[in-house]
Design a protein around this motif. Structure first.
Motif, mmCIF file in Angstrom:
data_model
loop_
_atom_site.group_PDB
_atom_site.id
_atom_site.type_symbol
_atom_site.label_atom_id
_atom_site.label_comp_id
_atom_site.label_asym_id
_atom_site.label_seq_id
_atom_site.Cartn_x
_atom_site.Cartn_y
_atom_site.Cartn_z
ATOM 1 N N UNK A 14 -14.832 -52.043 8.416
ATOM 2 C CA UNK A 14 -13.570 -52.613 7.967
ATOM 3 C C UNK A 14 -13.686 -53.240 6.586
ATOM 4 N N UNK A 15 -14.884 -53.751 6.278
ATOM 5 C CA UNK A 15 -15.117 -54.339 4.959
ATOM 6 C C UNK A 15 -14.829 -53.331 3.848
ATOM 7 N N UNK A 16 -15.146 -52.071 4.074
ATOM 8 C CA UNK A 16 -14.880 -51.061 3.041
ATOM 9 C C UNK A 16 -13.380 -50.867 2.835
ATOM 10 N N UNK A 17 -12.601 -51.014 3.909
ATOM 11 C CA UNK A 17 -11.145 -50.944 3.746
ATOM 12 C C UNK A 17 -10.637 -52.103 2.901
ATOM 13 N N UNK A 18 -11.156 -53.308 3.172
ATOM 14 C CA UNK A 18 -10.758 -54.473 2.381
ATOM 15 C C UNK A 18 -11.142 -54.279 0.919
ATOM 16 N N UNK A 19 -12.339 -53.751 0.676
ATOM 17 C CA UNK A 19 -12.751 -53.474 -0.704
ATOM 18 C C UNK A 19 -11.772 -52.521 -1.383
ATOM 19 N N UNK A 20 -11.289 -51.532 -0.634
ATOM 20 C CA UNK A 20 -10.355 -50.563 -1.209
ATOM 21 C C UNK A 20 -9.039 -51.226 -1.580
ATOM 22 N N UNK A 21 -8.404 -51.890 -0.622
ATOM 23 C CA UNK A 21 -7.059 -52.403 -0.918
ATOM 24 C C UNK A 21 -7.083 -53.638 -1.803
ATOM 25 N N UNK A 22 -8.148 -54.446 -1.733
ATOM 26 C CA UNK A 22 -8.147 -55.625 -2.611
ATOM 27 C C UNK A 22 -8.574 -55.272 -4.028
ATOM 28 N N UNK A 23 -9.276 -54.164 -4.197
ATOM 29 C CA UNK A 23 -9.521 -53.681 -5.555
ATOM 30 C C UNK A 23 -8.222 -53.168 -6.160
ATOM 31 N N UNK A 24 -7.401 -52.492 -5.361
ATOM 32 C CA UNK A 24 -6.074 -52.105 -5.844
ATOM 33 C C UNK A 24 -5.286 -53.343 -6.282
ATOM 34 N N UNK A 25 -5.372 -54.388 -5.485
ATOM 35 C CA UNK A 25 -4.690 -55.643 -5.805
ATOM 36 C C UNK A 25 -5.230 -56.238 -7.101
ATOM 37 N N UNK A 26 -6.561 -56.216 -7.259
ATOM 38 C CA UNK A 26 -7.184 -56.762 -8.461
ATOM 39 C C UNK A 26 -6.835 -55.947 -9.705
ATOM 40 N N UNK A 27 -6.578 -54.656 -9.525
ATOM 41 C CA UNK A 27 -6.195 -53.811 -10.660
ATOM 42 C C UNK A 27 -4.849 -54.232 -11.241
ATOM 43 N N UNK A 28 -4.008 -54.870 -10.411
ATOM 44 C CA UNK A 28 -2.704 -55.337 -10.885
ATOM 45 C C UNK A 28 -2.874 -56.416 -11.950
#
Length: 301
Positions: free
Chosen positions: A184-198
Motif C-alpha cells: 500500500x505504501x507504493x500506492x501512497x507514493x504514487x498519488x502523493x507524488x502526483x499531489x506534490x507535482x501540483x
C-alpha cells in the motif's frame, strides 16, 4: 413542544467558528479519508475472511475519519510558515491566522482521543499498535524539512490501518499485514507524488522537500512504476486469501485507472496532476470491491 419545532439556529459567531473547524479538518474534501479507508477495510475483510461485523466496521470507518481529521490539524500547524507562500494553501485557517495554533492542536487532540476511544472497544493488540500509528502521523509533517522522500513516511502513516485491522480481528499482526502495508505504501507514493507535482514550483522556492522534487524529470515514470508495484504486490499477497474472478476484475479496473492517470499527468500540469490525485480513491475502492465480492460470492482461491 411541537413535533415540528426546530432547534434555534447557531449564533453567527458559532457558525463562523464551526465553519473554520470544518475547513481545518477538510470536511468538504472526503477524498483524503477515503484514501485511508479503502485499504483499511480491505485488510479488515481479509483478516476476517469476509464480513467483519458492524462493530469493527463502524470502529474503523469512524476511526479513519477522525484520525485523518486530526492529522490535518497537526499538518496545518507544522506547515503554517510554509503554507502562506503557496497559493493553494495560503487561506487555510491556521495559516491565515483565523484559528490559533493552540486551538487547532486542541481540535486535533480531541479528535484523536475520540478515535482512541473507538479503538479501546477492540482487541488490546490494536490498542497497543494505535500508539505507533499516532507517532508516525505526528512525525510525518516534519519530515518535509530534512527527508528527500517524505511521501514514504506518509505511506507508512496512511497504511497503518492495515496492521491495526488484523490486530483487531486476530489479536496479532501477521507478516502478511506488514507486507500489505509495504504494498500500500507504493500506492501512497504514487498519488502523493502526483499531489506534490501540483506544488513543485512553490516547494522549490520555499525549500520544502518532496518526492516530486527528488525524482525530477523521472517523476511521471516513477509514479507509474509505483502504481505497478502496488498492484502487482497487492494482487500477489491477496490472491491466496481472496483470489478469483471478482478480485481479478477489481485489479483490472484499478489498472485501467492507472492508464488514465498516466494520461492526466503526462504534461505535468497543475490541473492534470491535481485531478489525478483527487480521483485516486476510486482505485482503492476498486480493489476493495474486488476483495469483498470475491469473499462474498466466490470464496478464496
Amino acid at each position: 413542544m411541537s413535533v415540528n419545532a426546530t432547534l434555534p439556529p447557531l449564533p453567527p459567531a458559532w457558525r463562523t467558528r464551526l465553519a473554520l473547524y470544518l475547513d481545518l479538518i477538510r470536511w468538504n474534501r472526503p477524498a483524503g479519508w477515503l484514501l485511508l479507508l479503502w485499504p483499511t477495510l480491505s485488510a479488515l475483510w481479509l483478516a476476517a475472511g469476509g464480513w467483519p461485523g458492524w462493530h469493527l466496521l463502524l470502529v474503523f470507518v469512524g476511526g479513519t475519519i477522525l484520525m485523518r481529521s486530526a492529522g490535518c490539524c497537526v499538518n496545518d500547524v507544522a506547515d503554517r510558515d510554509f503554507d502562506r507562500h503557496v497559493k493553494r494553501t495560503a487561506q487555510r485557517p491556521v495559516t491565515s491566522g483565523r484559528l490559533s495554533v493552540r486551538e487547532a492542536l486542541l481540535v486535533g487532540a480531541a479528535l484523536a482521543l475520540l478515535a482512541f476511544a473507538l479503538v479501546l472497544t477492540t482487541h488490546p493488540a490494536a490498542v497497543a499498535w494505535s500508539f505507533a500509528a499516532l507517532a508516525v502521523a505526528v512525525f510525518y509533517p516534519y519530515t518535509k524539512r530534512f527527508f528527500a522522500m517524505p511521501q514514504a513516511v506518509l505511506g507508512v502513516a496512511f497504511s497503518f490501518g492495515i496492521p491495526m485491522a488484523f490486530a483487531a480481528v486476530r489479536g496479532e499482526v501477521p507478516a502478511l499485514a506488514w507486507a500489505l502495508l509495504v504494498a500500500n505504501l507504493f500506492w501512497v507514493l504514487a498519488y502523493d507524488t502526483e499531489y506534490a507535482m501540483v506544488d513543485r514550483d512553490d516547494d522549490l522556492r520555499i525549500g520544502i522537500r518532496t518526492s516530486a522534487i527528488t525524482l525530477g524529470r523521472w517523476d511521471v515514470a516513477a509514479v507509474l512504476a509505483f502504481y505497478v508495484l502496488h498492484l502487482v504486490l497487492w494482487t500477489w499477497l491477496v490472491w491466496p486469501l481472496a483470489g478469483g474472478p471478482w478480485l481479478a476484475a477489481g485489479v483490472a479496473l484499478a489498472a485501467a485507472q492507472v492508464v488514465w492517470h498516466a494520461w492526466l499527468i503526462r504534461h505535468r500540469t497543475r490541473e492534470g496532476c491535481f485531478a489525478a490525485f483527487r480521483r485516486n480513491h476510486w482505485l482503492g475502492a476498486s480493489l476493495f470491491a474486488g476483495v469483498v465480492l470475491q469473499l462474498a460470492l466466490g470464496g478464496a482461491a
